[in-house]
Each structure stands twice: as C-alpha cells, then as structure tokens.
Write an enzyme that holds these catalytic residues in place. Structure first.
Site, PDB file in Angstrom:
ATOM      1  CB  CYS A  68      -0.983  -0.006   1.160  1.00 40.09           C
ATOM      2  SG  CYS A  68      -0.227   0.020   2.800  1.00 40.09           S
ATOM      3  CB  CYS A  94      -2.992  -4.088   0.704  1.00 39.74           C
ATOM      4  SG  CYS A  94      -3.168  -2.867   2.022  1.00 39.74           S
ATOM      5  CE  LYS A 115      -3.650  -3.566   8.464  1.00 40.63           C
ATOM      6  NZ  LYS A 115      -2.608  -3.378   7.441  1.00 40.63           N
ATOM      7  NE  ARG A 159      -6.023   4.106   6.180  1.00 43.86           N
ATOM      8  CZ  ARG A 159      -7.275   3.707   6.276  1.00 43.86           C
ATOM      9  NH1 ARG A 159      -8.250   4.591   6.191  1.00 43.86           N
ATOM     10  NH2 ARG A 159      -7.559   2.443   6.465  1.00 43.86           N
ATOM     11  NE  ARG A 196      -5.401   0.091   2.554  1.00 42.42           N
ATOM     12  CZ  ARG A 196      -4.741   1.171   2.977  1.00 42.42           C
ATOM     13  NH1 ARG A 196      -4.916   1.605   4.204  1.00 42.42           N
ATOM     14  NH2 ARG A 196      -3.911   1.810   2.179  1.00 42.42           N
ATOM     15  CD  GLU A 210      -8.642 -14.065   8.299  1.00 39.53           C
ATOM     16  OE1 GLU A 210      -7.480 -14.324   7.916  1.00 39.53           O
ATOM     17  OE2 GLU A 210      -9.574 -13.845   7.505  1.00 39.53           O
ATOM     18  CE  LYS A 270      -2.067  -1.605  11.994  1.00 43.11           C
ATOM     19  NZ  LYS A 270      -1.274  -1.431  10.772  1.00 43.11           N
TER      20      LYS A 270
END
Length: 327
Positions: A125, A133, A198, A208, A220, A236, A251
């Site tokens: 990204c 990304c 995430k 950003r 995203r 995940e 995160k």
C-alpha cells in the site's frame, strides 16, 4: 472487634517495593518494537514531523540512522520499518526492488547494529499509486495475483538482512506464499510475524498520513476484518499458523484486548499487538490538553496488553518508555 473474617488484599499493597514484589506483569525493553517511517529522498536532512502524530517523523536514511542510534543508547531491542518511495506505480514495484527504500534502510541498520532485530512490514500500500494493498482489476483488489508480489517483497527484505517479515496486507494465502518463497531461497529460519487479525479500523487515520498510504478510491473493508467479529479472528489466526506464521499479531490493540485474550488462550505461539497511530494520537492529544498524565497512561495501556496475553507490543511510545525504564 469485627465479628467476621474477610479477605485483606491490602496486605500486599502497603508499599512500593512490596507491590513490585507481587506484580504479575511488567514492561521490559525486549517486549517493545519501535516503528519508523523512512523516506526515499536526496535530502539527507529530511526530517518531517507527522502532524497527526506529535513526536513522530518521516525520516531520510541519514536521519533514521541518527534516530536509531539514540534509541539504541536507550536500550532499543527491535524495530519495524515502513517505507515511502520517491515514485509509486500500479504494482508497487519499489516494495520488491532490491534497491527499495526499506531494503536500503535494512542494510544500513544491520551494518551498524547487527544485534538489533529488524522487522520489515511487508505490504504494497505504501508503494502503489492507488494506495491499496494489492493489484487492481476493474476497481477490485485482486487476491491471488498479489501473492507473488508480496512474496517477492518479503524475499527482497530478507536478502537485505531483515530478521523477520511482517505481512500486513490481509490477502488470503499470503503467509503460505511468503513461506514457500523464503524456504525455496534458503531462508528457512526467517520467522514470519503475521498481521493475522487486522481489523478495518477507524484508529488507523494518522498512519495514513505517516505512510502516505491513503486509498485513492474505496476502502479496505473487503480485505481487512469487520470490527464486530471476534470468532473470525480465531479462523484467521489458525489459517496463518497452518500456513507457516511464527507470531500472530492483533491490530489495533486496546480496542481489541478481548481478541488478544482469545488468541492467547487458543494458540500456543508468541502473540503481538500493535498500539496503532490512532491510539497514540488520542493519548498525545489528551496529554497535551492536560487531561491525563501521559507517562502513567502509556504504561498502564502497555500493561493492559501484557495482562491480556501479549508477548510483544509494537508502539510509537517505545522510545519514551525506554527512557522511563532507564531512570
């Protein structure tokens, strides 16, 4: 005389030394990872304040060297690098170029401080002209075609000397792709710290600006996780461990302490959390207004990560905390 028995918890709180003796969690230098933003520029003196993150900077290679030198004197043990290239393109080619800015920074740091653990954030990204990304086709971020580029980026980072790679893109299968390429090239002992959990969080805003990675269209949410989901995090994490991840990251941090606890209880691997830019900036803003004691709030927040089950914490407060611990 009190006619009944009761628990006297205060017996172990009567003095500072006694409280320290029975303390369950503590923050150590080896628990902390400092993020740095390195910019590709000919201006060796480039040191640009990040306005939404007071005390943080975009740094040239030379300024990064000076910053890391100061942090090493404070007992810095590990860091993670994010790069801002001079030019961006549709495929984020500078992410996997041998002379990419992060690769240059890795070589410089490992040459001067070989004992430092250098982690490379592995994503596209910051390097793509569209800010997403992965590769784009018909306005959609493509999963499978992106995997080879992420693996190539990880390989370039490891060849430059990175001790660990940290894929943060949230493409499905990227850990397996990276592990396969690293193993094939002989880097079987290089660990992967996966941003496995995430979330598509509102707490990323200041980052950003720092990484100049705002998407040029859309968002995203199609690849980062829905903040409402907890059980999905376990899927995940399990998938990334099966694909070869060595460390699982959650995160953001404090808004997801419950998820950190679930990951800790479910998987026998090191667990990391990222105290993200928005968390940092909120504390800084409150402290600047005199509403909170910054040092006390920072230390309490980091202890919360440890109490929830974290082994490692990525935080922009690392240098400040090292100063506190060294006193």
């Amino acid at each position: 005389m009190i006619p009944f028995e009761f628990h006297r918890g205060r017996r172990l709180r009567s003095g500072a030394t006694l409280r320290e003796l029975v303390r369950e969690n503590e923050i150590r230098p080896q628990d902390l990872i400092m993020p740095y933003f390195v910019v590709e520029t000919d201006d060796e003196d480039f040191r640009k304040p990040i306005t939404s993150m007071p005390g943080q900077y975009q740094l040239s290679l030379k300024q990064l060297e000076k910053q890391v030198a100061q942090a090493v004197d404070l007992d810095l043990k590990s860091l993670i690098l994010f790069g801002i290239p001079a030019e961006k393109d549709e495929t984020g080619s500078q992410a996997y170029a041998d002379d990419g800015i992060v690769q240059k920074a890795i070589r410089m740091i490992k040459d001067k401080w070989p004992e430092l653990v250098v982690i490379a954030d592995t994503c596209l990204c910051e390097y793509t002209s569209h800010g997403h990304c992965g590769l784009i086709k018909n306005g959609e971020v493509m999963n499978d075609p992106t995997l080879n580029l992420l693996a190539r980026a990880a390989l370039a980072q490891v060849r430059a000397g990175a001790d660990m790679v940290a894929p943060s893109d949230m493409m499905d299968g990227r850990v397996a792709a990276i592990r396969a390429m690293l193993d094939e090239e002989g880097f079987v002992n290089t660990p992967i710290m996966s941003y496995a959990v995430k979330y598509a969080s509102a707490f990323y805003g200041p980052f950003r600006e720092a990484a100049e990675s705002t998407p040029q269209f859309g968002d995203r949410k199609a690849y980062q996780m829905d903040p409402a989901n907890g059980r999905e995090a376990m899927r995940e994490a399990a998938a990334d461990l099966e694909e070869g991840a060595d460390i699982i990251m959650v995160k953001p941090g404090m808004p997801y302490l419950d998820v950190i606890r679930q990951v800790r209880d479910s998987f026998d691997c090191p667990v990391a959390a990222y105290q993200v830019s928005g968390e940092y900036s909120l504390i800084k803003a409150a402290a600047a207004n005199g509403w909170v004691d910054e040092q006390a709030v920072v230390m309490e927040s980091l202890v919360a990560f440890k109490r929830a089950g974290c082994d490692l914490i990525i935080t922009y407060f690392t240098e400040d905390v090292l100063r506190t611990l060294g006193r």
